[in-house]
Design an enzyme around this catalytic site. Structure first.
Site, PDB file in Angstrom:
ATOM      1  NE  ARG A 144      -3.614  -2.084   2.827  1.00  0.00           N
ATOM      2  CZ  ARG A 144      -3.429  -3.243   3.461  1.00  0.00           C
ATOM      3  NH1 ARG A 144      -2.252  -3.493   4.016  1.00  0.00           N
ATOM      4  NH2 ARG A 144      -4.391  -4.141   3.541  1.00  0.00           N
ATOM      5  CE  LYS A 168      -7.106  -0.528   4.569  1.00  0.00           C
ATOM      6  NZ  LYS A 168      -8.412  -0.827   3.960  1.00  0.00           N
ATOM      7  CG  HIS A 232      -5.065   1.069  -5.187  1.00  0.00           C
ATOM      8  ND1 HIS A 232      -4.803   0.506  -3.961  1.00  0.00           N
ATOM      9  CD2 HIS A 232      -6.326   0.699  -5.514  1.00  0.00           C
ATOM     10  CE1 HIS A 232      -5.875  -0.181  -3.566  1.00  0.00           C
ATOM     11  NE2 HIS A 232      -6.802  -0.073  -4.483  1.00  0.00           N
ATOM     12  NE  ARG A 235      -2.819  -3.237  -1.634  1.00  0.00           N
ATOM     13  CZ  ARG A 235      -2.438  -4.079  -0.677  1.00  0.00           C
ATOM     14  NH1 ARG A 235      -1.156  -4.354  -0.517  1.00  0.00           N
ATOM     15  NH2 ARG A 235      -3.319  -4.655   0.115  1.00  0.00           N
ATOM     16  CG  HIS A 258      -6.355  -7.528   1.452  1.00  0.00           C
ATOM     17  ND1 HIS A 258      -6.975  -8.464   0.666  1.00  0.00           N
ATOM     18  CD2 HIS A 258      -5.734  -6.689   0.593  1.00  0.00           C
ATOM     19  CE1 HIS A 258      -6.755  -8.208  -0.616  1.00  0.00           C
ATOM     20  NE2 HIS A 258      -6.003  -7.151  -0.683  1.00  0.00           N
ATOM     21  CE1 TYR A 267      -3.693 -13.007   5.590  1.00  0.00           C
ATOM     22  CE2 TYR A 267      -4.166 -13.877   7.771  1.00  0.00           C
ATOM     23  CZ  TYR A 267      -3.271 -13.353   6.856  1.00  0.00           C
ATOM     24  OH  TYR A 267      -1.968 -13.170   7.216  1.00  0.00           O
TER      25      TYR A 267
END
Length: 302
Positions: A144, A168, A232, A235, A258, A267
Site C-alpha cells: 500500500r 492496516k 494502487h 499493488r 488482507h 484469509y
C-alpha cells in the site's frame, strides 16, 4: 481432437440442452478466444492456472464483469461436458472466481506495461534513483502507498530480501523484496545517505531530506507513468501477475495483507518461507541478478 470435441459440444448444446444457434455461437466464440489465448496448448490440456490467466487477460482488455462471467460460464459448461465424456479428469474452470458484477475491478497493468514502466537507462541524482526504487518496491512487494511512505530504512533487510511493513490496523507483516527492487534500492541508498536529514528514519526522503508523504508518492507515480498508473495500480498489478503465474491465492492474500482478493475465500496464514518460495518462482521481477530467468484507479488502500 479439439475441433471434433468443439463440434460435439455444439451438438450437445443444441440437441440435449435445446439452446438456440445464436447462444451456441456465443459459446463457440468464447471457447475460440480461450484457445487463442492458450497459444498451442490444447483445450483438453488446459488447467486452472490457464483459466485464471485468461480471466486476467479479459480484464486487461477491458471486458466488463458480465462478459467475463459469460466466458467463464462457457468454459465451465464445456469442461463439464468433457468431464462427462471422460476426456478430462477435472473441470479447470470450476473453482476460478469471476469478478463481482456491479463492482468495478481495480486497474492493473499488463506485465509488459509494468516492465516498461520500470525500465530506464543509467540513473543518477536523488529523485531519479529514489523514484525508480519506489516503483520497483511498490510493484515487487505489493505495498500500500501508506506502507511505503511509513517504511523506515531499518525495515528493509537486503540480505534476506525482505521488508517489514506496518499495514492496516497497525499489523506488521514481512514481505519478500524482489531482486530488481533490491538492485534499485542499492543504487538509491548512497544518494539517500547524502540528502537525509539528521535522525531521519524514513527509507524514502524528499530533496529536503524528510520523509515522503503519501500524496507525494501518488503524484510521482502518476507523473512517471504518464497518468497510466497509481501506487494502487502497481499493488494490484503485483497481485494479478502473481496470481496468474502461481495460482496460489493464499500466498497472494498473505503478501497483500488482507483477507479478500476479489473472492470470498477467508484469509489463511502462510509462513514467510512458503510465501517467499511462491514469490521467487512466480513474480516477473523477483529474479536476482545471475538467475537463469529475468523475468478502478481508486486509492482504497485495500
Amino acid at each position: 481432437m479439439t475441433e471434433s470435441w468443439l463440434e460435439a459440444f455444439a451438438a450437445h448444446l443444441i440437441e440435449e440442452r435445446g439452446l438456440s444457434p445464436r447462444t451456441v455461437a456465443g459459446y463457440r466464440r468464447d471457447l475460440e478466444a480461450f484457445r487463442a489465448y492458450l497459444e498451442g496448448v490444447s483445450l483438453e490440456a488446459a488447467g486452472r492456472q490457464q483459466v485464471r490467466g485468461f480471466v486476467g487477460h479479459l480484464h486487461r482488455r477491458g471486458l466488463s464483469p458480465p462478459s467475463i462471467h459469460r466466458s467463464l460460464s462457457a468454459l465451465r459448461t464445456f469442461y463439464a461436458y468433457l468431464l462427462r465424456e471422460r476426456q478430462v479428469t477435472a473441470n479447470p474452470a470450476e473453482q476460478v472466481p469471476a469478478p463481482k458484477q456491479g463492482r468495478p475491478l481495480p486497474r492493473t497493468l499488463a506485465p509488459e506495461q509494468a516492465q516498461a514502466l520500470m525500465a530506464g537507462g543509467p540513473a543518477e541524482g536523488l529523485e531519479v534513483l529514489r523514484d525508480r526504487a519506489l516503483l520497483e518496491l511498490l510493484y515487487s512487494s505489493g505495498l500500500r502507498v501508506s506502507e511505503a511512505a511509513g517504511l523506515d530504512l531499518s525495515g528493509v533487510d537486503r540480505t534476506a530480501g525482505e521488508a517489514r511493513v506496518i499495514g492496516k490496523g497497525r499489523k506488521t507483516r514481512v514481505v519478500p523484496v524482489g531482486g530488481k527492487a533490491l538492485e534499485a534500492l542499492a543504487a538509491y541508498l548512497p544518494a539517500r545517505a547524502e540528502h537525509a536529514a539528521e535522525g531521519e528514519a524514513a527509507l524514502f526522503v524528499t530533496r529536503r531530506g524528510r520523509r515522503m508523504s503519501v500524496r507525494t508518492m501518488q503524484d510521482r507515480v502518476r507523473r512517471l507513468s504518464g497518468g497510466a498508473a497509481s501506487p494502487h495500480t502497481l499493488r494490484h498489478s503485483c497481485a494479478s501477475h502473481l496470481l496468474e503465474s502461481s495460482g496460489d491465492l493464499r500466498a497472494v492474500q498473505e503478501l497483500l495483507g488482507h483477507a479478500n482478493l476479489g473472492t470470498t475465500q477467508v484469509y489463511t496464514h502462510l509462513d514467510v518461507q512458503h510465501l517467499a518460495a511462491v514469490y521467487d518462482r512466480a513474480h516477473p521481477r523477483a529474479r536476482r541478478r545471475g538467475d537463469d530467468v529475468e523475468v478502478s484507479d481508486g486509492e482504497s488502500e485495500d
